[in-house]
Design an enzyme around this catalytic site. Structure first.
Site, PDB file in Angstrom:
ATOM      1  N   PHE A 154       0.804  -1.228   0.000  1.00 34.02           N
ATOM      2  CA  PHE A 154       0.000   0.000   0.000  1.00 34.02           C
ATOM      3  C   PHE A 154       0.832   1.270   0.000  1.00 34.02           C
ATOM      4  O   PHE A 154       0.354   2.330  -0.362  1.00 34.02           O
ATOM      5  CB  PHE A 154      -0.940   0.015   1.227  1.00 34.02           C
ATOM      6  CG  PHE A 154      -0.253   0.391   2.519  1.00 34.02           C
ATOM      7  CD1 PHE A 154      -0.048   1.731   2.848  1.00 34.02           C
ATOM      8  CD2 PHE A 154       0.220  -0.576   3.394  1.00 34.02           C
ATOM      9  CE1 PHE A 154       0.607   2.087   4.026  1.00 34.02           C
ATOM     10  CE2 PHE A 154       0.880  -0.225   4.565  1.00 34.02           C
ATOM     11  CZ  PHE A 154       1.068   1.108   4.875  1.00 34.02           C
ATOM     12  N   CYS A 286       9.906   1.502   3.509  1.00 31.95           N
ATOM     13  CA  CYS A 286      10.885   0.441   3.765  1.00 31.95           C
ATOM     14  C   CYS A 286      12.289   1.008   3.833  1.00 31.95           C
ATOM     15  O   CYS A 286      13.198   0.326   4.276  1.00 31.95           O
ATOM     16  CB  CYS A 286      10.800  -0.630   2.686  1.00 31.95           C
ATOM     17  SG  CYS A 286      11.328  -0.025   1.090  1.00 31.95           S
TER      18      CYS A 286
HETATM   19  P1  NAD Z   1       1.554  -6.741   3.121  1.00 33.89           P
HETATM   20  O1  NAD Z   1       2.596  -7.791   3.215  1.00 33.89           O
HETATM   21  O2  NAD Z   1       0.452  -6.749   4.103  1.00 33.89           O
HETATM   22  O3  NAD Z   1       0.844  -6.765   1.672  1.00 33.89           O
HETATM   23  C1  NAD Z   1       1.587  -6.639   0.486  1.00 33.89           C
HETATM   24  C2  NAD Z   1       0.828  -7.300  -0.648  1.00 33.89           C
HETATM   25  O4  NAD Z   1       0.717  -8.687  -0.382  1.00 33.89           O
HETATM   26  C3  NAD Z   1      -0.589  -6.798  -0.840  1.00 33.89           C
HETATM   27  O5  NAD Z   1      -0.853  -6.713  -2.221  1.00 33.89           O
HETATM   28  C4  NAD Z   1      -1.445  -7.882  -0.189  1.00 33.89           C
HETATM   29  O6  NAD Z   1      -2.730  -7.994  -0.755  1.00 33.89           O
HETATM   30  C5  NAD Z   1      -0.635  -9.118  -0.479  1.00 33.89           C
HETATM   31  N1  NAD Z   1      -0.801 -10.199   0.488  1.00 33.89           N
HETATM   32  C6  NAD Z   1      -1.206 -10.109   1.772  1.00 33.89           C
HETATM   33  N2  NAD Z   1      -1.185 -11.338   2.354  1.00 33.89           N
HETATM   34  C7  NAD Z   1      -0.740 -12.200   1.412  1.00 33.89           C
HETATM   35  C8  NAD Z   1      -0.488 -13.596   1.389  1.00 33.89           C
HETATM   36  N3  NAD Z   1      -0.687 -14.355   2.470  1.00 33.89           N
HETATM   37  N4  NAD Z   1      -0.042 -14.151   0.238  1.00 33.89           N
HETATM   38  C9  NAD Z   1       0.183 -13.400  -0.852  1.00 33.89           C
HETATM   39  N5  NAD Z   1      -0.029 -12.056  -0.891  1.00 33.89           N
HETATM   40  C10 NAD Z   1      -0.490 -11.467   0.223  1.00 33.89           C
HETATM   41  O7  NAD Z   1       2.340  -5.328   3.145  1.00 33.89           O
HETATM   42  P2  NAD Z   1       1.723  -3.868   3.232  1.00 33.89           P
HETATM   43  O8  NAD Z   1       1.187  -3.638   4.602  1.00 33.89           O
HETATM   44  O9  NAD Z   1       0.860  -3.597   2.060  1.00 33.89           O
HETATM   45  O10 NAD Z   1       3.055  -3.005   3.020  1.00 33.89           O
HETATM   46  C11 NAD Z   1       3.935  -2.661   4.067  1.00 33.89           C
HETATM   47  C12 NAD Z   1       5.109  -3.599   4.115  1.00 33.89           C
HETATM   48  O11 NAD Z   1       5.800  -3.604   2.872  1.00 33.89           O
HETATM   49  C13 NAD Z   1       6.145  -3.172   5.150  1.00 33.89           C
HETATM   50  O12 NAD Z   1       6.610  -4.307   5.828  1.00 33.89           O
HETATM   51  C14 NAD Z   1       7.247  -2.548   4.311  1.00 33.89           C
HETATM   52  O13 NAD Z   1       8.532  -2.567   4.884  1.00 33.89           O
HETATM   53  C15 NAD Z   1       7.193  -3.407   3.089  1.00 33.89           C
HETATM   54  N6  NAD Z   1       7.794  -2.751   1.934  1.00 33.89           N
HETATM   55  C16 NAD Z   1       8.992  -3.230   1.514  1.00 33.89           C
HETATM   56  C17 NAD Z   1       9.625  -2.615   0.441  1.00 33.89           C
HETATM   57  C18 NAD Z   1      10.949  -3.114  -0.044  1.00 33.89           C
HETATM   58  O14 NAD Z   1      11.393  -2.682  -1.097  1.00 33.89           O
HETATM   59  N7  NAD Z   1      11.605  -4.008   0.670  1.00 33.89           N
HETATM   60  C19 NAD Z   1       9.022  -1.520  -0.201  1.00 33.89           C
HETATM   61  C20 NAD Z   1       7.785  -1.078   0.269  1.00 33.89           C
HETATM   62  C21 NAD Z   1       7.181  -1.708   1.347  1.00 33.89           C
END
Ligand code: NAD
Length: 492
Positions: A154, A286
């Site tokens: 998100f 992140c």
């Molecule tokens: P999230 O893991 O909750 O969701 C990310 C995506 O995964 C969404 O599209 C969601 O629908 C999907 N998803 C959720 N559960 C799933 C499952 N069991 N199997 C497959 N897909 C699933 O993350 P969020 O809350 O949307 O984003 C925040 C997180 O993302 C933080 O931990 C942040 O650090 C990380 N992030 C990392 C980077 C990077 O480059 N390393 C960049 C941006 C954000």
């Protein structure tokens, strides 16, 4: 679209807008008011089948197109994204909460990836060697692989889909995006521009949904590879699931990055950069550095200047031109961060600045910037990803101890050092195990022509997003070995 008119968010499949047919749905709220602005129905496995079939169909022709033809829609997409940057930024502000300047900034970083992918005619070249063996010339050629998916979080709804989409299609593949169900409107807006850019129908598709929709993509026979960005537990499970189903996979996870402030640092500059790094995007980044490890000799001065600086920070709706920090994405996220503030107090850290007392608007998921002092590496507020506007200061007696504290983290997305000493900078670069290392840079975010990815539990896979790694992720190299026996060496 007015905030008062909730809309439904359709899928973009085979060049058409179609309603998803799954059983689950989610509401999308304006983070600054809590008001519902959209409803998103999740895609069923059958919806994913239709999108994958459309992508397979488009891929058959697209992969044969000259590379020069493949980049033309990308040039048009770049222009469209720039023309509509403000409207896209307004959408991001509404559904995510960040400030308008931050939303424009993330779009610029996304557009940068479209620009880099426009250079694919050069980047896809692999290599040729004449007379590699007697009478034999050899060359390596990059080929596309098929249908790729990206599952995105998100927090950067405009930029992160653009870490993947441009490279996937420029290299000759087809693409299915599953954006976060919490911020689907930006992806829908980008899909409208993709539609206008003139890609063939079915080449780029967007399916909305949550974990089940993602799982349908990750296990689909017609999907050859997956990119994931999100939290570490999901990244790990996506990596395992996709690999178990024979997919190529890159999974970027969560983070807990550290800044080291040396006793030689320009303190005023370090404070300004630390504030930007910890509180931009309301700490939901992140690449944020929510832990500052500060040399004991400058700790008190650093803490004092920092608290002075954030006391005047304007926390307001993202569309307020004075806003320096917007709301969090949603109320449940704000509550999670409030719990972490309680955890920090229970663990014995000193609350140097209490964001709960900062002046913020009454409605929406607002929380002021919070700073803990006297934090230690064993505390949860230092070890765990809070993903909100909370900064912890840790005191280090010397540079060796500061490095050791950074190395205790299980994450490895990024780290930064503020110093005036070259030897500290050199040790930092050699000894810290993180994907992005900034020296006198608060937020170590690489430009699109460099790859982007972390280490440790911040990344699962080998090839990262962006740059050369993206080209390699989306292609396979074949080697052509040719002999023409009747052509002599002197006629070469
Ligand atoms: P999230 O893991 O909750 O969701 C990310 C995506 O995964 C969404 O599209 C969601 O629908 C999907 N998803 C959720 N559960 C799933 C499952 N069991 N199997 C497959 N897909 C699933 O993350 P969020 O809350 O949307 O984003 C925040 C997180 O993302 C933080 O931990 C942040 O650090 C990380 N992030 C990392 C980077 C990077 O480059 N390393 C960049 C941006 C954000």
């Amino acid at each position: 679209m007015s905030d008062r008119t909730p809309r439904t968010v359709d899928n973009y499949v085979d060049g058409e807008w179609v309603a998803p047919t799954g059983d689950d749905c989610a509401t999308v709220a304006n983070s600054a008011t809590g008001e519902e602005i959209a409803e998103v129905t999740f895609s069923s496995r059958a919806d994913v089948d239709v999108a994958a079939a459309a992508a397979v169909g488009a891929y058959a022709d697209w992969r044969t197109q000259p590379v020069e033809a493949r980049v033309q829609p990308l040039f048009r997409l770049k222009a469209l994204l720039e023309d509509h940057q403000d409207e896209l930024a307004e959408t991001i502000v509404r559904e995510h909460g960040k400030t308008f300047a931050e939303a424009r900034g993330e779009l610029r970083r996304g557009i940068e990836n479209v620009e880099v992918a426009c250079g694919i005619p050069t980047q896809m070249q692999a290599g040729t060697l004449a007379s590699a063996a007697p009478g034999i010339d050899e060359s390596a050629v990059r080929h596309p692989l098929g249908v790729f998916t990206a599952i995105t979080p998100f927090n950067f709804p405009g930029m992160i889909p653009l870490w993947f989409l441009p490279y996937a299609v420029a290299t000759g593949n087809a693409f299915v995006l599953k954006p976060s169900e919490r911020t689907p409107l930006t992806a829908a807006h980008i899909a409208e521009l993709v539609d206008r850019a003139g890609f063939p129908d079915g080449l780029v598709n967007v399916v909305n949904g949550g974990a089940e929709t993602a799982s349908a993509l990750l296990t689909h026979d017609d999907v050859v590879g997956a990119s994931f960005v999100g939290s570490t537990p999901v990244a790990r499970s996506v990596y395992e699931t996709a690999a178990a189903h024979g997919k190529r996979v890159q999974a970027q996870g969560g983070a807990k990055n550290h800044i080291i402030v040396s006793d030689s640092a320009d303190l005023e500059f370090a404070v300004e950069q630390t504030v930007g790094s910890a509180f931009a995007n309301t700490g939901q980044r992140c690449l944020a550095n929510p832990v500052a490890v500060v040399h004991a000799d400058v700790y008190d001065a650093f803490a004092e200047q920092l608290v002075d600086r954030i006391g005047s920070m304007v926390v307001a709706p993202g569309d307020d031109p004075d806003a320096e920090m917007g709301p969090m994405v949603g109320e449940r996220d704000r509550e999670r961060v409030l719990e972490y503030i309680d955890v920090g107090l229970e663990e014995g850290a000193t609350l140097l600045y209490d964001g709960r007392e900062h002046g913020v608007p009454d409605e929406g998921a607002f929380l002021g910037p919070t700073v803990f002092g006297d934090a230690t590496p064993k505390m949860r507020i230092v070890r765990e990803e809070i993903f909100g506007p909370v900064l912890a200061l840790v005191r280090a007696t010397d540079f060796d101890e500061a490095l050791a504290i950074v190395e205790e983290s299980r994450f490895g997305n990024a780290a930064s050092l503020f110093t005036e000493r070259g030897r500290e900078a050199k040790r930092f670069r050699h000894e810290v195990d993180a994907g992005n290392l900034g020296v006198n840079v608060g937020t170590a975010a690489p430009m699109a022509f460099f790859h982007f990815g972390g280490a440790g539990e911040s990344f699962f896979g080998d090839l990262h997003a962006q740059g050369d790694d993206a080209v390699r992720f989306y292609t396979d190299e074949r080697v052509y070995i040719e002999r023409w026996p009747d052509v002599g060496a002197d006629s070469a």
